[in-house]
Scaffold this active site. Sequence first.
Site, short mmCIF file in Angstrom:
data_model
loop_
_atom_site.label_atom_id
_atom_site.label_comp_id
_atom_site.label_asym_id
_atom_site.label_seq_id
_atom_site.Cartn_x
_atom_site.Cartn_y
_atom_site.Cartn_z
N GLY A 1 15.86 6.33 8.07
CA GLY A 1 14.56 6.96 8.30
C GLY A 1 13.70 6.04 9.14
N CYS B 1 6.65 -6.93 0.75
CA CYS B 1 7.73 -7.89 0.48
C CYS B 1 8.78 -7.98 1.59
CB CYS B 1 8.40 -7.56 -0.84
SG CYS B 1 7.32 -7.86 -2.24
N ARG C 1 10.20 -3.63 -8.31
CA ARG C 1 9.91 -2.67 -7.24
C ARG C 1 8.58 -2.01 -7.54
NH1 ARG C 1 14.52 1.05 -8.91
NH2 ARG C 1 13.65 0.27 -10.85
C1 UDX Z 1 11.28 -4.78 -2.76
C2 UDX Z 1 12.55 -5.11 -3.55
O1 UDX Z 1 13.28 -3.90 -3.83
C3 UDX Z 1 12.19 -5.81 -4.84
O2 UDX Z 1 13.35 -6.16 -5.56
C4 UDX Z 1 11.38 -7.04 -4.50
O3 UDX Z 1 10.98 -7.71 -5.67
C5 UDX Z 1 10.15 -6.68 -3.68
O4 UDX Z 1 10.55 -5.95 -2.52
P1 UDX Z 1 9.42 -2.88 -2.91
O5 UDX Z 1 8.73 -3.56 -1.77
O6 UDX Z 1 8.60 -2.40 -4.05
O7 UDX Z 1 10.53 -3.84 -3.53
O8 UDX Z 1 10.14 -1.61 -2.29
P2 UDX Z 1 11.62 -1.04 -2.14
O9 UDX Z 1 11.82 0.03 -3.13
O10 UDX Z 1 12.63 -2.10 -2.06
O11 UDX Z 1 11.48 -0.35 -0.71
C6 UDX Z 1 11.16 -1.13 0.43
C7 UDX Z 1 11.05 -0.29 1.67
O12 UDX Z 1 12.34 0.14 2.08
C8 UDX Z 1 10.21 0.97 1.53
O13 UDX Z 1 9.39 1.09 2.67
C9 UDX Z 1 11.23 2.07 1.47
O14 UDX Z 1 10.73 3.28 1.97
C10 UDX Z 1 12.33 1.52 2.37
N1 UDX Z 1 13.66 2.05 2.10
C11 UDX Z 1 14.23 1.89 0.88
C12 UDX Z 1 14.35 2.72 3.10
O15 UDX Z 1 13.86 2.87 4.23
N2 UDX Z 1 15.60 3.20 2.84
C13 UDX Z 1 16.20 3.05 1.63
O16 UDX Z 1 17.33 3.52 1.48
C14 UDX Z 1 15.50 2.37 0.62
#
Ligand code: UDX
Length: 461
Positions: free
Chosen positions: A280, A287, A149
């Site tokens: 939200g 990704c 992440r």
């Molecule tokens: C993601 C995966 O978690 C990771 O395992 C993979 O290797 C790459 O993609 P990342 O893109 O760094 O990682 O972000 P992540 O923390 O998963 O969040 C993704 C998006 O979802 C963000 O925009 C975040 O704000 C959103 N999100 C996350 C929500 O809207 N609600 C949540 O409860 C969690």
Amino acid sequence: MKLSVIGCGYLGAVHAAAMASIGHEVVGIDVDERKIASLSAGEAPFFEPGLPEILSEGIASGKLRFTTDMAEAKGAKVHFIGVGTPQQKDGYAADLTYVNAAVDALLPYLSPGDIVAGKSTVPVGTAAELAPRIEAAGATLVWNPEFLREGWAVQDTIDPDRLVVGVPSTGSGSGDEAGSGSGDGSESRSSTGSGSVDSNAADVLREVYHPAVAKGTPFIVTDLATAELVKVSANAFLATKISFINAMAEIAEVTGADVTQLADAIGHDARIGRRFLGAGIGFGGGCLPKDIRAFAARAEELGRGESVSFLREVDAINLRRRERAVQLVVTALGEDVVGKKVTVLGAAFKPHSDDIRDSPALDVAVRLKGLGAEVTVTDPEALENAKRQHPQLNYIEERDDALRDADVVVVVTEWDEYRRQLSPEHAGSLVADKVIVDGRNCLDAAAWRAAGWTYYGMGRP
Ligand code: UDX
């Protein structure tokens, strides 16, 4: 072990530095000269907590170096491919140009016995297509997806929650020999018996990840297709979980229910779990959005489009939430947006990152600007990137300066600077009108209301 890492973006740069930090001798290779110059100077070309430290340590110790010269990959035992697989410009599928280019460039420098370990997120079947070229050089292709992440990338690389290595089948060439998983998934598959997988390659990867392996991190050996699918299905699941709760937010909005309480309540069920139930403005980043689209596109190609057609819905729900946040701002402004001062807190797609790829936060800001509002954006880390991509917006570095005289405040990235460190009383002393739209449901609504603010959440009354 001598390792090369090809592609030094968010994934590759962290991987290279992390591998050096656990004792390997690593060369990071990228075609981007500016990136290589910055990394060679021990400077991270993007914001990632912990990366500058392991970069400078690695460079100082001589274990880590960066170059644009692919010839320096020669001599490494394992070559990691960590280049990008963006969405195609004219479709949903993944663009494999960089993966193919990296493999082509690497081929002349492979020695027999080398391992090429793909880390990039690719459509299932990509590894099988690449393998013959790599095998012709006497090397072995494995697929070793990463689950890091952004914001936690260093920790996730050094101490992952699982390691997955897809290896070629050593049997008659039938692709399904190594595919069926072991019982609890925490044991590697045996290499004995008929239809075994190539355990030598897996053993080399075990050695690469020795500290994690030693502490008992699940190490799962699969065939190539399974390893590719593990990554995209994990991201599809996470995206679905977020869109599920955002769909509940839509229902909450027409019933007066509160989606955050709902998430708390269902999240207590251990089978469901509270994480990734944050309603939200939805998911963005480099990704999840492109991976679910590429997955759906690949499934279509395989004649199984219907199996993941729900991902189109997941995408649609996700995009609707951005529009919902915009609507709330319009409502908050009494339907009169033109010339109104809107302060947008956040630009990065999530906190602890300066990444603005497919950022819902910036999308909301751009849409509000499109409606005629005077939009000011602030963010602790992502302003430079945001400015480059959307020069039409107004950017202010200091949070308090950005808040001054705002007619409405919109929180779109839940940085601690806004979530914890901004008191409603202090913010109230800066703005023109105490109206706030909490696009991440990250504020204490009661506290903001008690301080005289009109508070709008996502899926909350
Ligand atoms: C993601 C995966 O978690 C990771 O395992 C993979 O290797 C790459 O993609 P990342 O893109 O760094 O990682 O972000 P992540 O923390 O998963 O969040 C993704 C998006 O979802 C963000 O925009 C975040 O704000 C959103 N999100 C996350 C929500 O809207 N609600 C949540 O409860 C969690």
